[in-house]
Design a protein around this motif. Sequence first.
Motif, PDB file in Angstrom:
ATOM      1  N   UNK A 180       0.821  -1.208   0.000  1.00 37.50           N
ATOM      2  CA  UNK A 180       0.000   0.000   0.000  1.00 37.50           C
ATOM      3  C   UNK A 180       0.857   1.261   0.000  1.00 37.50           C
ATOM      4  N   UNK A 181       2.083   1.128  -0.514  1.00 36.44           N
ATOM      5  CA  UNK A 181       2.985   2.292  -0.524  1.00 36.44           C
ATOM      6  C   UNK A 181       2.491   3.383  -1.474  1.00 36.44           C
ATOM      7  N   UNK A 182       1.628   3.027  -2.379  1.00 31.40           N
ATOM      8  CA  UNK A 182       1.031   4.048  -3.234  1.00 31.40           C
ATOM      9  C   UNK A 182      -0.121   4.780  -2.577  1.00 31.40           C
ATOM     10  N   UNK A 183      -0.409   4.405  -1.320  1.00 29.06           N
ATOM     11  CA  UNK A 183      -1.516   5.024  -0.605  1.00 29.06           C
ATOM     12  C   UNK A 183      -2.835   4.328  -0.875  1.00 29.06           C
ATOM     13  N   UNK A 184      -3.882   4.883  -0.314  1.00 27.10           N
ATOM     14  CA  UNK A 184      -5.230   4.353  -0.524  1.00 27.10           C
ATOM     15  C   UNK A 184      -6.222   5.494  -0.390  1.00 27.10           C
ATOM     16  N   UNK A 185      -7.459   5.212  -0.769  1.00 29.98           N
ATOM     17  CA  UNK A 185      -8.527   6.207  -0.644  1.00 29.98           C
ATOM     18  C   UNK A 185      -9.390   5.900   0.571  1.00 29.98           C
ATOM     19  N   UNK A 186      -9.778   6.941   1.266  1.00 29.94           N
ATOM     20  CA  UNK A 186     -10.695   6.794   2.403  1.00 29.94           C
ATOM     21  C   UNK A 186     -12.004   7.492   2.041  1.00 29.94           C
ATOM     22  N   UNK A 187     -13.117   6.846   2.374  1.00 28.07           N
ATOM     23  CA  UNK A 187     -14.410   7.457   2.065  1.00 28.07           C
ATOM     24  C   UNK A 187     -14.620   8.706   2.920  1.00 28.07           C
ATOM     25  N   UNK A 188     -15.247   9.692   2.323  1.00 31.04           N
ATOM     26  CA  UNK A 188     -15.521  10.952   3.015  1.00 31.04           C
ATOM     27  C   UNK A 188     -16.844  10.804   3.771  1.00 31.04           C
ATOM     28  N   UNK A 189     -16.834  10.902   5.100  1.00 36.33           N
ATOM     29  CA  UNK A 189     -18.070  10.702   5.870  1.00 36.33           C
ATOM     30  C   UNK A 189     -19.173  11.652   5.456  1.00 36.33           C
ATOM     31  N   UNK A 190     -20.362  11.099   5.247  1.00 35.11           N
ATOM     32  CA  UNK A 190     -21.536  11.903   4.960  1.00 35.11           C
ATOM     33  C   UNK A 190     -21.648  12.434   3.546  1.00 35.11           C
ATOM     34  N   UNK A 191     -20.697  12.110   2.684  1.00 32.85           N
ATOM     35  CA  UNK A 191     -20.729  12.638   1.324  1.00 32.85           C
ATOM     36  C   UNK A 191     -21.801  11.940   0.491  1.00 32.85           C
ATOM     37  N   UNK A 192     -22.627  12.732  -0.191  1.00 37.44           N
ATOM     38  CA  UNK A 192     -23.650  12.208  -1.088  1.00 37.44           C
ATOM     39  C   UNK A 192     -23.571  12.989  -2.407  1.00 37.44           C
ATOM     40  N   UNK A 193     -23.231  12.337  -3.539  1.00 42.18           N
ATOM     41  CA  UNK A 193     -22.877  10.922  -3.645  1.00 42.18           C
ATOM     42  C   UNK A 193     -21.539  10.625  -2.975  1.00 42.18           C
ATOM     43  N   UNK A 194     -21.166   9.347  -2.923  1.00 44.85           N
ATOM     44  CA  UNK A 194     -19.943   8.937  -2.232  1.00 44.85           C
ATOM     45  C   UNK A 194     -18.730   9.677  -2.783  1.00 44.85           C
ATOM     46  N   UNK A 195     -17.867  10.088  -1.873  1.00 46.56           N
ATOM     47  CA  UNK A 195     -16.632  10.773  -2.254  1.00 46.56           C
ATOM     48  C   UNK A 195     -15.461  10.100  -1.546  1.00 46.56           C
ATOM     49  N   UNK A 196     -14.271  10.273  -2.135  1.00 39.18           N
ATOM     50  CA  UNK A 196     -13.074   9.616  -1.623  1.00 39.18           C
ATOM     51  C   UNK A 196     -11.947  10.626  -1.531  1.00 39.18           C
ATOM     52  N   UNK A 197     -11.143  10.512  -0.471  1.00 40.21           N
ATOM     53  CA  UNK A 197      -9.975  11.372  -0.328  1.00 40.21           C
ATOM     54  C   UNK A 197      -8.730  10.499  -0.167  1.00 40.21           C
ATOM     55  N   UNK A 198      -7.581  10.925  -0.687  1.00 35.21           N
ATOM     56  CA  UNK A 198      -6.380  10.096  -0.654  1.00 35.21           C
ATOM     57  C   UNK A 198      -5.690  10.117   0.710  1.00 35.21           C
ATOM     58  N   UNK A 199      -5.110   8.983   1.059  1.00 41.08           N
ATOM     59  CA  UNK A 199      -4.209   8.872   2.210  1.00 41.08           C
ATOM     60  C   UNK A 199      -2.895   8.348   1.658  1.00 41.08           C
ATOM     61  N   UNK A 200      -1.849   9.171   1.693  1.00 39.93           N
ATOM     62  CA  UNK A 200      -0.576   8.822   1.068  1.00 39.93           C
ATOM     63  C   UNK A 200       0.421   8.280   2.084  1.00 39.93           C
ATOM     64  N   UNK A 201       1.389   7.537   1.574  1.00 36.31           N
ATOM     65  CA  UNK A 201       2.407   6.932   2.441  1.00 36.31           C
ATOM     66  C   UNK A 201       3.036   7.974   3.359  1.00 36.31           C
ATOM     67  N   UNK A 202       3.080   7.632   4.643  1.00 40.37           N
ATOM     68  CA  UNK A 202       3.668   8.527   5.629  1.00 40.37           C
ATOM     69  C   UNK A 202       2.720   9.586   6.140  1.00 40.37           C
ATOM     70  N   UNK A 203       1.552   9.700   5.492  1.00 42.20           N
ATOM     71  CA  UNK A 203       0.589  10.700   5.915  1.00 42.20           C
ATOM     72  C   UNK A 203      -0.181  10.274   7.151  1.00 42.20           C
ATOM     73  N   UNK A 204      -1.004  11.175   7.637  1.00 47.92           N
ATOM     74  CA  UNK A 204      -1.781  10.924   8.838  1.00 47.92           C
ATOM     75  C   UNK A 204      -2.698   9.710   8.648  1.00 47.92           C
ATOM     76  N   UNK A 205      -2.499   8.694   9.471  1.00 42.58           N
ATOM     77  CA  UNK A 205      -3.354   7.512   9.443  1.00 42.58           C
ATOM     78  C   UNK A 205      -2.968   6.465   8.420  1.00 42.58           C
ATOM     79  N   UNK A 206      -1.875   6.701   7.669  1.00 38.29           N
ATOM     80  CA  UNK A 206      -1.525   5.729   6.615  1.00 38.29           C
ATOM     81  C   UNK A 206      -1.144   4.371   7.202  1.00 38.29           C
ATOM     82  N   UNK A 207      -0.177   4.348   8.117  1.00 38.59           N
ATOM     83  CA  UNK A 207       0.275   3.066   8.662  1.00 38.59           C
ATOM     84  C   UNK A 207      -0.849   2.375   9.434  1.00 38.59           C
ATOM     85  N   UNK A 208      -1.596   3.148  10.218  1.00 34.99           N
ATOM     86  CA  UNK A 208      -2.719   2.558  10.958  1.00 34.99           C
ATOM     87  C   UNK A 208      -3.749   1.969   9.991  1.00 34.99           C
TER      88      UNK A 208
END
Length: 372
Positions: free
Chosen positions: A39-67
């Motif tokens: 997952x070194x390329x990061x992943x997308x996290x869903x944006x709470x409450x977004x309608x329609x569904x939205x996604x925001x990136x979580x990049x390596x080393x960023x807040x919450x990436x390793x967790x």
Amino acid sequence: MRDQAELHKELIDSMTVGGSLRSEPWKRAVETVPRHEFLRGGFFRSVPGAVPSAWSPVLEGGDGWMEGCYADESLVTQIAGTIVPADIRGEIMRSPTSSSTLPSLVLRMLEDLQVEPGSRVLEIGTGTGYSTAVLCARLGEDQVTSIEYDEDVASRARTALARLDVYPTLITGDGLLGHPGGAPYDRVIATCGVHTVPAAWIEQTRPGGLILATIGGWLGSSELARLTVHDDGTASGPFLGGGVSFMLARPHLPPPLGLLPDLSAGEERKAIVGADILSDWTSRFVVQTAVPAAQQLALQHEGQVETVLIDAASGSWAALREEGGHWIVRQGGPEPLWDVAENQLGRWRACGAPALEEFTVHVTPEGQTIRW
């Protein structure tokens, strides 16, 4: 950022307590595979409450990436067929097209695959390569062949596996065709959903071998099945339960609906069963077995939202609405879709409404049959 080793141990402990990780050989295998490497390329996290569904990136080393890498969650790694986390600043409102499956499901499926020492495994859907690496840790890289449809996804998986010095046979192509060059296999496991079990998988599995695949439909209900391949070239087996869901293999996605039929036409009657039945996972699966080519959507008609089923190939359709405390169905086309669905639901209920674990799948050269 929390310590990676601690997070990894917590994940393994959680999977063990939860029952998805059940045996020492698989526990030893998963202990050697660090998920964050895939997952070194990061992943997308869903944006709470977004309608329609939205996604925001979580990049390596960023807040919450390793967790996030060691959370027991499926992590979206690609959106709209080409977009990866590094491509986005802010949010994106498109559909996911590739992901890293939650580890507990990966391990549950590997346990359910019932491998033996020396088993030759064909994996359909390499994805990030995490499950491929766990298979290699258990069986050895020479015993594992993995196919990925998407060239970019395959390339990232190959790079991640190489970082760990793991080199299974990796194929880029249509996994529904299998890989005859490596056949016969003792086990086939699919990390994508299928509408019907491909004949190639059966042909490339030795008699007595097992195929583990999630069978689903265009109404969005699916279940994990374990099929045994027989000497006569057929395969059969039970559903394993748990409401397992994967993205459908891209060639098995539903066709575009195109120009909609005239939904104001058709014949109306009082429905025996309402569209609310489709909110139940098992009931919806039963309906799928009756109308496997139908797709569901919600449409506004004369000021009211209706639940609509459409078979794009045949042109058959059914529209349901609530009215005066009961349901009304209006149908058109060559086959009355809701009549067929109600008949199938009636037969299922007459048998005591068995759970999906009591269903079986039979695949022959003539096609696929699901029974209970």
